[in-house]
Design an enzyme around this catalytic site. Structure first.
Site, short mmCIF file in Angstrom:
data_model
loop_
_atom_site.label_atom_id
_atom_site.label_comp_id
_atom_site.label_asym_id
_atom_site.label_seq_id
_atom_site.Cartn_x
_atom_site.Cartn_y
_atom_site.Cartn_z
N ASP A 248 0.86 -1.18 0.00
CA ASP A 248 0.00 0.00 0.00
C ASP A 248 0.90 1.24 0.00
OD1 ASP A 248 -2.14 1.69 -0.05
OD2 ASP A 248 -3.24 0.69 1.55
C1 BGC Z 1 -5.11 3.16 0.03
C2 BGC Z 1 -5.23 2.12 -1.06
C3 BGC Z 1 -5.07 2.77 -2.42
C4 BGC Z 1 -3.75 3.50 -2.45
C5 BGC Z 1 -3.45 4.16 -3.79
C6 BGC Z 1 -3.87 4.03 -0.13
O1 BGC Z 1 -3.87 5.10 0.74
O2 BGC Z 1 -5.08 2.51 1.28
O3 BGC Z 1 -6.46 1.45 -0.96
O4 BGC Z 1 -5.15 1.81 -3.42
O5 BGC Z 1 -3.76 4.49 -1.46
O6 BGC Z 1 -4.26 5.25 -4.01
#
Ligand code: BGC
Length: 725
Positions: A248
């Site tokens: 993530d």
């Molecule tokens: C979120 C993810 C997301 C990623 C990219 C993160 O802060 O937890 O679910 O895919 O950002 O935007």
């Protein structure tokens, strides 16, 4: 490949922000691509823009390896569908698959190869803001929906020009955050992890999800992004998963904050060794790993494995054959926000609506109304209908409620709108005007709940009541004595005990996307019959969460009698406000007895459970027939109910359908000591219209013990439909 070039393939950087894709693509970024120090971008979009960047990678870097372009395409790209929690309320996997396919068609036409969806985190605590992004609290429903989403995004298989790589996230137990506070620890038992949180991930892996995302949280002190047991032993060894794992956003770097890595280098080593193939956003793989890899052959092997997976994924998508196949300006012009896509979004919106209460059949609205007062600022908030993740969604594309309803009302019916109160302000000065409008009308449509920005990432809330002055508004409107239909807009279950007690009719509309207005209008006017069911329990009070239907029985089960010491709150009813699986219709359904082809089954065998369901009302309607099970006596305590099958059927008045569910003993296996144990004994079966509205019961016996190979809740129950005369 040099070590640096290999590491470059494992780097994913933002090419822009969510709301402004491509905004970070500058000369420095282009130089980085030229030197092969980046393998993929997120937040880039547009056929022309992605083509320009791809050209640099392919023609100007030494190895010419194409880039992957990714984005959070969660419930639509430009044609925004209902939020995932709403889509799950449809209990319609085909619909969910179709919506994901539309999203993929549009995203692919804009140059995007890869989406960060589906989010398959089980959410038992409505305080957690990201409950809006998933399929709710149940692992069986969650597993079915997860697989459907993966199949939709990757429709026809990776390699098709409109199939994009799905990302199953957030691995794992992100939804179990303590107190529902986003990013907090999950502290759950091994059994709960395996029986409740992992089944949707397993189902998505088996559906072929091209990638997985490691979660932000730790489980009992082990951050998911450094959890080799999860990312390697479970995902790779046990599940035989061969896609890519992306961290993530900044989660590799955040291993320092978790207190398990002293610096960025240690964090990168931990993540790579645990099984993270791609580092999203923190850029630590390139900046901090090269020397360590030269010094450590084991880490060099980890690097090669990760690079191989990334390159294979690029090959699967077809980028080595034609790196520009997704960046097609002609396709982009013709395949986005098409009338067909809008129709699909409208159907999805219709099927996601849940009728929670309908005393005196107040809905559908009578044709004879002279004046309707629509009250509540949310009635005029099309922006919120797009939900908290909207990719390239545009508020101007939303067909809003007020004009849709106004134009559909019979001639002679007047509609007046008064905002009264909004979720975002404590200001109640507009309430008297709303009350005056209500007094002057025949009935009131009270639109309350949350704006889109109350749920989603980093949007956990400590209070599940109606925010702002909305409860005051609701009370004042209900005090007028006029008939009131409540229309809820929200991204999570709300604790609205008082409102639900007083209001005669309540329609749950969540955030329904670009076709919200027409869909709600159709249901209000009876041109469509609501048939959705709740994928989450609605609690009566915030203090009672986590509150979910599939809990363990306890030595002192909750008892309505306050004189008994039992598992309950002394100041709150023991029942949920609205139970899991609940949802009414404008018609009625009768259930026949549960019919079994035999009573005993052994591992390896299967049996049929048939239920006849009849529409005994006067309009066509949909019922979601639900099959629950309970193991009443086992080596460990088992949930009081577990969903093990369902089917949404459309029945004409008087029509009867026989649904035949195929069950196997593996679906009742118990996790313990690293395996799925099938135990002998009886299993109680319950069929009904919700988890709390069981209409017929039966039981079967598992005659021999054995071992299962898959998470019990991830095994889909085949359902066969037969029309009866
Ligand atoms: C979120 C993810 C997301 C990623 C990219 C993160 O802060 O937890 O679910 O895919 O950002 O935007």
């Amino acid at each position: 490949m040099t070590i640096e070039e290999k590491l470059g393939q494992l780097v994913q950087l933002p090419g822009g922000r969510q709301k402004s894709p491509n905004s970070k693509i500058n000369d420095d970024e282009r130089a980085r691509v030229r030197s092969g120090l980046v393998g993929s971008y997120l937040n880039v979009a547009g056929a022309a823009e992605t083509r320009a960047l791809q050209r640099i990678a392919v023609e100007e870097s030494r190895l010419g390896i194409p880039l992957l372009f990714a984005m959070d395409v969660i419930h639509g790209y430009r044609t925004i569908f209902p939020v995932p929690l709403a889509m799950a309320s449809s209990w319609d996997p085909e619909l969910v698959e179709g919506a994901a396919h539309v999203a993929a068609v549009e995203a692919a036409a804009s140059g995007i190869h890869w989406t960060f969806a589906p989010m398959v985190d089980i959410a038992r605590d409505a305080r957690w803001g990201r409950i809006v992004e998933g399929a709710g609290e149940d692992p069986y429903l969650g597993a079915i929906i997860a697989a459907a989403q993966v199949q939709g995004f990757q429709h026809g298989g990776l390699g098709k020009p409109d199939a994009i790589i799905a990302t199953t996230k957030h691995f794992a137990a992100y939804g179990a955050a303590v107190g529902g506070r986003d990013y907090s620890s999950a502290d759950i038992s091994d059994r709960t992890l395996n029986e409740v949180y992992l089944p949707p991930f397993y189902a998505a892996a088996k559906a072929g999800s091209g990638s997985f995302m490691s979660a932000f949280n730790d489980i009992g002190g082990v951050p998911a992004t450094a959890n080799r047991i999860l990312l390697h032993d479970v995902l790779r060894d046990l599940w035989k998963y061969d896609g890519i794992v992306v961290s993530d956003w900044m989660a590799v770097d955040e291993l320092r904050n978790h207190g398990v890595a002293a610096d960025g280098g240690e964090a990168a080593v931990l993540a790579l060794h645990a099984g993270v193939d791609i580092d999203m956003a923190s850029n630590l793989f390139v900046t901090a790993l090269a020397e360590r890899i030269r010094a450590d052959p084991a880490l060099a092997a980890d690097l090669d494995t990760a690079v191989r997976r990334v390159l294979l994924t690029k090959a699967k998508v077809g980028l080595f054959d034609d790196p520009y196949r997704f960046s097609d300006a002609a396709r982009e012009r013709t395949s986005i926000l098409t009338p067909q896509h809008r129709t699909a979004a409208r159907d999805a919106a219709l099927r996601s609506i849940v009728l929670l209460k309908n005393e005196g059949n107040l809905l559908p609205l009578a044709g004879s109304l002279r004046k309707i007062a629509v009250v509540g600022a949310l009635a005029n908030d099309p922006d919120s209908e797009l939900g908290p993740w909207r990719a390239r969604g545009n508020v101007d594309d939303v067909s809003p409620l007020l004009p849709a309803l106004r134009s559909a009302l019979p001639k002679g019916t007047q509609l007046v709108f008064e905002p009264g109160a909004s979720p975002t302000s404590p200001d109640g000065t507009a309430i008297p005007a709303a009350v005056a409008a209500a007094r002057d009308a025949d009935m009131v449509l009270l639109v309350v709940g949350e704006t889109f920005d109350f749920s989603g990432e980093a949007r956990s809330r400590s209070d599940l009541g109606l925010p702002g002055a909305q409860q005051t508004l609701a009370d004042a409107i209900l005090d007028t004595g006029k008939p009131v239909v409540v229309l809820l807009m929200n991204g999570r279950p709300l604790a609205i005990d008082r409102l639900a007690e007083r209001a005669p009719a309540i329609l749950e509309t969540w955030f329904l996307g670009v076709e919200a207005g027409p869909a709600i209008t159709d249901v209000l006017l009876g041109r469509a019959v609501p048939g959705g069911k709740l994928p989450v329990t609605f609690p009566r009070a915030t203090g009672s969460v986590p509150f979910y239907y599939n809990h363990l029985p306890s030595g002192r089960p909750a008892d309505a009698d306050l004189g008994k010491d039992s598992a309950r709150y002394h100041d709150l009813s023991i029942t949920p406000l609205f139970p899991f699986g609940h949802g009414l219709s404008y018609t009625k359904f009768d259930y026949g007895p549960l019919q079994l082809d035999r009573r005993e089954v052994a591992p390896g065998g299967s049996l049929f459970v048939a239920i006849d369901v009849r529409n005994s009302g006067s309009v066509i309607g949909d019922e979601v027939v639900q099959l629950y099970a309970r193991d009443p006596l086992a080596s460990v305590s088992r949930p009081v109910q577990e969903l093990r099958g369902f089917r949404r059927v459309t029945l004409k008045p008087g029509e009867t359908r026989r649904l035949r569910f195929t069950l196997t003993p593996e679906q009742f296996a118990v996790w313990g000591a690293g395996r799925w144990r099938i135990e002998t004994g009886s299993i109680e079966l319950m069929a009904g219209s919700s988890s709390a509205d069981i209409r017929s019961r039966g039981s079967i016996t598992i005659s021999a013990s054995g071992e299962g190979t898959a998470p019990a809740a991830a095994i889909p129950t085949a359902v066969h439909e037969e029309r009866l005369p």
